[in-house]
Enzyme design. Sequence first.
Site, mmCIF file in Angstrom:
data_model
loop_
_atom_site.group_PDB
_atom_site.id
_atom_site.type_symbol
_atom_site.label_atom_id
_atom_site.label_comp_id
_atom_site.label_asym_id
_atom_site.label_seq_id
_atom_site.Cartn_x
_atom_site.Cartn_y
_atom_site.Cartn_z
ATOM 1 N N PHE A 385 0.735 43.217 -23.870
ATOM 2 C CA PHE A 385 1.718 42.104 -23.807
ATOM 3 C C PHE A 385 3.263 43.085 -23.574
ATOM 4 O O PHE A 385 3.513 41.732 -23.123
ATOM 5 C CB PHE A 385 1.600 41.044 -24.548
ATOM 6 C CG PHE A 385 2.178 41.037 -25.860
ATOM 7 C CD1 PHE A 385 3.565 40.996 -25.502
ATOM 8 C CD2 PHE A 385 1.353 41.835 -26.797
ATOM 9 C CE1 PHE A 385 4.222 41.175 -27.583
ATOM 10 C CE2 PHE A 385 1.907 41.997 -27.836
ATOM 11 C CZ PHE A 385 2.919 41.359 -28.198
ATOM 12 N N LYS A 409 -7.422 45.146 -16.098
ATOM 13 C CA LYS A 409 -8.178 44.236 -17.473
ATOM 14 C C LYS A 409 -6.503 44.107 -18.323
ATOM 15 O O LYS A 409 -5.940 44.368 -19.111
ATOM 16 C CB LYS A 409 -8.997 44.553 -18.759
ATOM 17 C CG LYS A 409 -9.660 43.493 -19.852
ATOM 18 C CD LYS A 409 -8.921 42.327 -20.431
ATOM 19 C CE LYS A 409 -8.094 43.129 -21.630
ATOM 20 N NZ LYS A 409 -7.333 41.785 -22.161
ATOM 21 N N GLU A 412 -4.062 39.006 -22.192
ATOM 22 C CA GLU A 412 -4.222 37.686 -22.201
ATOM 23 C C GLU A 412 -3.216 36.849 -21.629
ATOM 24 O O GLU A 412 -2.881 36.015 -22.367
ATOM 25 C CB GLU A 412 -5.730 37.364 -22.512
ATOM 26 C CG GLU A 412 -5.671 37.336 -24.095
ATOM 27 C CD GLU A 412 -6.033 38.310 -24.741
ATOM 28 O OE1 GLU A 412 -6.065 39.279 -25.981
ATOM 29 O OE2 GLU A 412 -5.875 40.407 -23.825
ATOM 30 N N LYS A 413 -2.360 37.475 -23.207
ATOM 31 C CA LYS A 413 -0.919 36.990 -23.635
ATOM 32 C C LYS A 413 -0.131 36.918 -22.132
ATOM 33 O O LYS A 413 0.871 36.029 -21.853
ATOM 34 C CB LYS A 413 -0.444 37.204 -24.174
ATOM 35 C CG LYS A 413 -0.570 37.436 -25.277
ATOM 36 C CD LYS A 413 -0.545 38.162 -26.897
ATOM 37 C CE LYS A 413 -0.941 37.676 -27.891
ATOM 38 N NZ LYS A 413 -0.747 38.748 -29.208
ATOM 39 N N CYS A 517 6.462 49.120 -27.778
ATOM 40 C CA CYS A 517 5.935 49.903 -28.669
ATOM 41 C C CYS A 517 7.409 51.127 -29.002
ATOM 42 O O CYS A 517 7.285 52.227 -29.809
ATOM 43 C CB CYS A 517 4.965 50.866 -27.705
ATOM 44 S SG CYS A 517 4.995 51.358 -26.055
#
Length: 741
Positions: A385, A409, A412-413, A517
């Site tokens: 995310f 993919k 989902e956030k 990161c």
Amino acid sequence: MDFQSSSEFNDAPQMLPPPPGTFVDREELIQHVGDFAVSQGYVVTIKQSKRDRVVVLGCDRGGVYRNRRKPVDESSAESLRRRKTGSRLTNCPFEAVGKKDDGLWKLSIKNGAHNHEPLKDLSEHPSARRFTEREVLLIKEMTEAGLKPRQILKRLRQSNPELLSTPKHVYNVKAKLRQGNVTVCPLGDVLLREDYHRPFERRVVRVRNFKSLRPQKTAVRNNYQSVMEPSWRQRNPPRVPNLIGGRFVDSKSLTSIDVVNPATQLIVSQVPLSTNEEVRAAVFAAKRAFSSWRNTPVTNRQRIMFKFQELIRRDMDKLAMEITSEHGKTLTDAYNDVLRGLEIVEHACGVATLQIGEFVSNISNGVDTYSIREPLGVCAGICSFDFPAMTPLWMFPIAVTCGNTFILKPSEKVPGAAVILAELAVEAGLPNGVLNIVHGTDDIINAICDDDDVKAIALVGPNSDVADIYSRASAKGKRIQCNIGAKNHAVVMPDASIDATLSALVAAGFGGAGQKCMALTTVVYVGSITPWEDKLVEHAKAIKVNAGTESNADLGPVISKQVPGYENGNFIGPTILSDVTVNMECYKEDVFGPVLLCMQVLPLISFSVGSHISKLVFVVKLHIFVSQAESIDEAIEIVNRNRRGSGASIFTTSAVAARKFQIEIAVGQVGINVPISVQPPFTLFTSSKPCFAGDLNCDGKGGIHFYTQIKTVTQQWKDLPGNVETPTSNSNGESLQLLNS
């Protein structure tokens, strides 16, 4: 679609049936049958439909009307028989059946014969007089505005001069709207079906027995531009779609996750937890598209990327706002997120020169050898995310430009930016099935890892997930690269420039709320802390904490709820922790927030920082304990002992110290008087294990190599008599084996 040979029908003189095959979804099957029917001179209609299981298509003869007047000498029984046999929908025996099997739709032809001549002019068919979805909505709006049918028809013909409808047809549409036979939903959807004599325009039909018929938006390039937003965007809240085989389709799953704006706690959208069947459909679509896409000239693939980067620039404001509303980062950070991803798309525009192989001539008498780089096949990307736009753009532009097809993919956030990018890629000309998106969580990731048709996986994610994914994918023989969260250090020497160093530390430590990161997490001071202490706190106090959409915001909310008492927003002020040792949990684990760890042993000092956020005042305590290193050697040792170190920087005015640091530090990314950052795509982004798992990195030539494989070809174009053996030695008589291993 994957269809079988239709040679068995080639003997028929006219109106061939469509070739059987396998399709991603019901709408694609219907589209295939309809397009083929038009090419043969007939029109298909849906005779029976059970939406999730079967659809039966028949021939709509059209234009062949029976004489409804009953002859005087005709009996009632004879009249009934003639009426049944004269029906438009039942008197042609043609019938095609589509059935769902293991997530895919399979077409079979039950009866391929017709009992009528082909239509010479499809405009004569009654369906040609049906209105498009957009036209029906305009009829509704103009009727509500008080316009008469002739006035409505006149205005419709201004945008569609070929419209064949009459005022009577407008009356009929108005009547159906009143009666509910054609429904304009609150979300802007119209219950409709597709007719195929006017490609890519959706037609409204009578829906009496076919209320389940509701095709989704087709992601195709054509000259017909709809003025409407996709239906999924018109929901409240919107439910983000999957992209499978070129179509944006709503997931069949009934389970969703709310995407929440971290600054307001309002629901932005909902993410479906897609089914394993939808993963299989996406893989099938990608595998089917691969054979034609890999053979597309690389210059054509590059042109699509040129168009793609142009569209990203056009919609940069939209992308940035979507990122801020889902992630919480400030608009400035969101724009930078998109810009860094855009650099990778621009890099993909020149991928042809990076795929050039090698050639060695005359390795033996008349024998040449050369190597070429070929695409792998179906590849996949699993996103974190922290960079909603840059992470997807790290992956699929390079992969598809190299000739692969791709399954993405998103996190989902933060799914919105990835879906917008997919829409732009489709608009740029990416063929159906080359890029697919499937939303979900662990089940979807496991399905991707377990699918034998997926050849490579790129992953950016937290440490807790990566080990399992890497093991699972590797066990299936897939090529995989994993970029993992890390502890990044800065070593500050006594001779460092104070102002420049403090600005760099604060920007790298608190930028993006520390949720990236490459964020700076730990500062190791060599020598006294005294010159740095007060000014570090002053810089932290100057940071304005606010919603990312506010122009004065320096620091937005974090993406997950962290602070009890601040239910209206996930706000955490800049926090400095000191008296930190290498044995502390905060040093061993990822904090992933606006927290800066300083290492030096000094007494406790406390400061208070006040911030105003939309009439909400809160106080953040800055506890500063800093651990001092006696020399640069000790500082280097501290960094090297941390196995989670991805990068490290040194701030100094001494070239000797900088060179020593560069040579002895055991990390993949080194900064000298700058914090570490994401490298430009034409360079090689590197990271040290265990912060990186895999053999090939994602940027530079490493990214090209990851998404391609080498094929070596040895050839001889010398005419040889049939009884002469292939030469196995060179001109010097040295042995040269050209044998299969």
